[in-house]
Design an enzyme around this catalytic site. Structure first.
Site, PDB file in Angstrom:
ATOM      1  N   TYR A   1       0.845  -1.202   0.000  1.00  0.00           N
ATOM      2  CA  TYR A   1       0.000   0.000   0.000  1.00  0.00           C
ATOM      3  C   TYR A   1       0.877   1.248   0.000  1.00  0.00           C
ATOM      4  O   TYR A   1       1.877   1.314   0.721  1.00  0.00           O
ATOM      5  CB  TYR A   1      -0.890   0.012   1.247  1.00  0.00           C
TER       6      TYR A   1
ATOM      7  N   GLU B   1      -3.287   7.754  -4.188  1.00  0.00           N
ATOM      8  CA  GLU B   1      -3.311   6.466  -3.497  1.00  0.00           C
ATOM      9  C   GLU B   1      -3.112   5.334  -4.502  1.00  0.00           C
ATOM     10  O   GLU B   1      -3.744   5.317  -5.557  1.00  0.00           O
ATOM     11  CB  GLU B   1      -4.642   6.271  -2.756  1.00  0.00           C
TER      12      GLU B   1
END
Lengths: 386, 289
Positions: A109, A197
């Site tokens: 992530y 993101e």
């Protein structure tokens, strides 16, 4: 302003960040062609909406023939995809992203946000990817690293090394990440992002880092510097009344109640909503008509508020600071005549020339309930909305 | 006493000849504010509102020795104007303009801190010390010299708090709008520190709103450092999550920054909560009346 994944990936590619070979299609006929153009035997098709949670909602699929891409496009284009992040109506699918399939070894992530506490762009990275990062943060905080980029000195290699270490990257991957880190910051700063993101950032079967998702939010205040990004705006993803309001430079958010609100100042607009709730009513919207509540702005505001069929009464709350209340009152009268308002209107004028303003409302012949304190005005609105 | 500005403050207006600056400077001068001049590049050597106009802050600083800058330039030019004022060492810089890009503010804020200067705003109504100086766009007439210090993220909500404290006879020592942006030049804490040290201030009203954690940070600070009573109202109790409520900084993101969280944190820290917008004055009265 939010971008679609396919737009995000286009920008990633422009800034040298690794993304899959991809095509975007707007009708099902283009889907087969797109698969052939990308080549290979496996593809991933992804419905494009401004919301996360698409995979679980059926909006992402692994396919093994171009015909399946066409079928997927047929199934989703023009339909609404409902995920845990959308409301009950879901979001309209206006495009399908088709990309080559990536064999994944590991999911990571990575994101970057403008962090209000550290007052910097902060990178958040975790060895746990493809999952809800807030959950990781609460359950296994040791798997997350936060790295602040100094606004004056910029991103440094030691910071990339620190992130690589938490991500568990080998030396080749760490070297690749060091370059990517610089490019992510460059993308963030040059295009005035407010959020970036990549979930998941993956290590593919060749051991390389690869961006499987691309979420980008832009700072609306900086759009004047990026005309090409403005064109990427997809109005189908916004609330229609909110987009209409934005066109008129009015700040509007629709809510569930039945008391329409028109207020000058964002803080007072929130305070007015709260006051309505305090007296047992429910606000239908947030609307900041701005410091210069001219007739045109007031007219547009009435039109937007009344486009909501739930609205049973409109409460206008103006604290005339520099703006004179008599001018605002004239604007309100003209706007009510112009728009043809067919619900009761309660007006509270306070501040500069408030009495004169109330007099103008009283003499105007239009039906408005003019009260000069917010308590009475809010109570009256709640009573009329019942 | 008061905080930040008084009748001795020498004010330089940047973007002086623009329409907004002209309107508000006129009112500030009428209020008695000591505006010593203004800056509009290219118009140096002329006069505007009977005050000298300079091409640069450096020129103005040399000639008029201002100690406060009031900025009205459009958002795309704010970074430049703030840094220009900072470059001349102006110790108090107030930026009224709304819509400054956030990344510009990250750089500006860092630089201002490094130089040890003070920035108020952007996206704020400014600062007023009643009967002495008005550096901003607030209506002077609703203020009254007195003993309540007011700090707020919102312009019109500040006016509500001012009016209520004026109507009840308390008046204000100074009022500071710190602005509604996610990266403000000064925080609640910066202002709490000043009001706590100001002899004239007996109570502090802090008007907050949803988004970020400035109110929570302030609550911790107040608990440990502020001896004066603090009264707070938080706007946005009915605001939905994930939606920006007008101000760039007013957004509940990832479940954080709700009014309910802020209010409970403030209460835990001994701050007096005004249960609605209408109760700010009454709550002050209950505490110091």
């Amino acid at each position: 302003m939010n971008l679609h994944e396919y737009q995000g990936k286009q920008l990633f590619a422009e800034f040298g960040l690794p993304v899959s070979k991809h095509e975007v299609v707007f009708n099902s006929d283009e889907a087969i062609q797109a698969c052939n153009k990308i080549g290979g035997t496996k593809w991933v098709v992804k419905a494009q909406v401004h919301a996360g949670g698409r995979g679980k909602a059926g909006g992402v699929k692994l396919i093994e023939s171009p015909e399946e891409a066409r079928d997927f496009a047929d199934q989703w284009l023009g339909k609404r995809l409902k995920t845990y992040q959308t409301d009950e109506n879901g979001q309209l699918v206006s495009a399908i992203l088709i990309e080559s399939c990536t064999d994944i070894d590991k999911e990571l992530y990575l994101s970057a946000v403008i962090d209000r506490s550290s007052q910097s762009v902060t990178f958040i990275a975790s060895s746990e990817g493809g999952v809800n990062i807030e959950e990781v943060a609460s359950k296994t905080p040791e798997k997350i690293i936060y790295e602040n980029v100094d606004p004056l000195t910029g991103p440094q290699p030691f910071q990339a090394r620190r992130i690589s270490s938490v991500l568990g990257l080998d030396s080749n991957q760490a070297k690749q990440f060091s370059g990517m880190f610089q490019n992510f910051v460059k993308l963030f700063n040059e295009l005035d992002l407010s959020l970036l993101e990549v979930n998941p950032l993956v290590i593919n079967s060749e051991g390389k880092l690869h961006c499987l998702d691309a979420k980008i939010n832009l700072d609306s205040n900086a759009l004047y510097r990026h005309p090409s990004l403005v064109e990427m705006q997809d109005p189908t993803q916004e609330d229609p009344r909110e987009s209409e309001a934005a066109k008129h430079d009015l700040s509007y958010v629709s809510l569930d109640g039945n008391i329409g609100c028109m207020v000058n100042g964002a803080g007072l607009a929130m305070g007015t909503m709260d006051t309505i709730k305090y007296f047992g009513g429910a606000p239908a919207n947030f609307l900041d008509v701005g410091g210069t509540a001219t007739q045109e702005r007031v007219s547009n505001a009435f039109k937007i508020i009344l486009a909501d069929p739930e609205v049973k009464v409109v409460l206008v709350n103006i604290f005339g600071g520099i703006v004179r209340c008599d001018l605002i009152a004239e604007g309100i009268v003209a706007a009510i005549k112009d728009v043809g308002v067919n619900v009761p209107v309660v007006v509270r004028l306070e501040g500069n020339n408030a009495e004169l303003g109330s007099q103008i409302l009283a003499d105007s012949g239009v039906e408005v309930e003019s009260l000069n304190d917010l308590e009475s005005a809010a109570k009256k609105s709640v009573e009329l909305a019942k | 006493m008061s905080i930040l500005v008084n009748d001795q403050t020498r004010v330089l207006v940047q973007g002086f000849t623009g329409s907004q600056a002209t309107l508000h400077s006129e009112q500030s001068i009428e209020y008695g504010t000591n505006i010593v001049g203004g800056v509009t590049p290219g118009k140096g050597g002329t006069t505007h509102l009977n005050k000298p106009v300079f091409n640069s802050v450096a020129d103005a600083a040399k000639a008029e020795e201002p100690n406060a800058a009031l900025i009205f330039v459009p958002a795309p030019f704010c970074k430049d104007s703030i840094l220009e004022a900072a470059d001349s060492g102006i110790e108090l810089i107030i930026c009224i303009t709304e819509g400054v890009p956030t990344l510009d503010m990250l750089i500006v804020k860092k630089k201002i801190d490094e130089l040890g200067l003070r920035l108020i705003g952007p996206n704020c109504p400014g600062i007023i010390t009643p009967d002495e100086a008005k550096l901003g766009i607030m209506p002077g007439s609703i203020h009254k010299k007195g003993k309540v210090g007011i700090i707020s993220r919102s312009g019109t909500l500040t006016y509500e708090a001012v009016k209520q404290t004026t109507d009840l006879g308390f008046g204000q020592s100074s009022c500071v709008g710190i602005g509604g942006d996610p990266i403000p030049g000064s925080s609640f804490i910066d202002m709490l520190e000043l009001f706590n040290g100001d002899d004239e201030t007996e109570a502090i009203v802090m008007v907050g709103e949803i988004g970020g954690s400035a109110e929570e940070d302030a609550a911790d600070y107040i608990k440990d450092n502020v001896s004066k009573p603090v009264i707070s109202y938080i706007a946005g109790q009915t605001a939905p999550a994930g939606k920006r409520m007008g101000h760039a900084g007013a957004i509940i993101a990832g479940g954080k920054g709700t009014a309910a969280d802020k209010i409970s944190k403030l209460q835990e820290s001994g701050i007096h909560i005004a249960e609605s917008l209408l109760h700010i004055g009454e709550t002050v009265k209950k505490v110091i009346g």
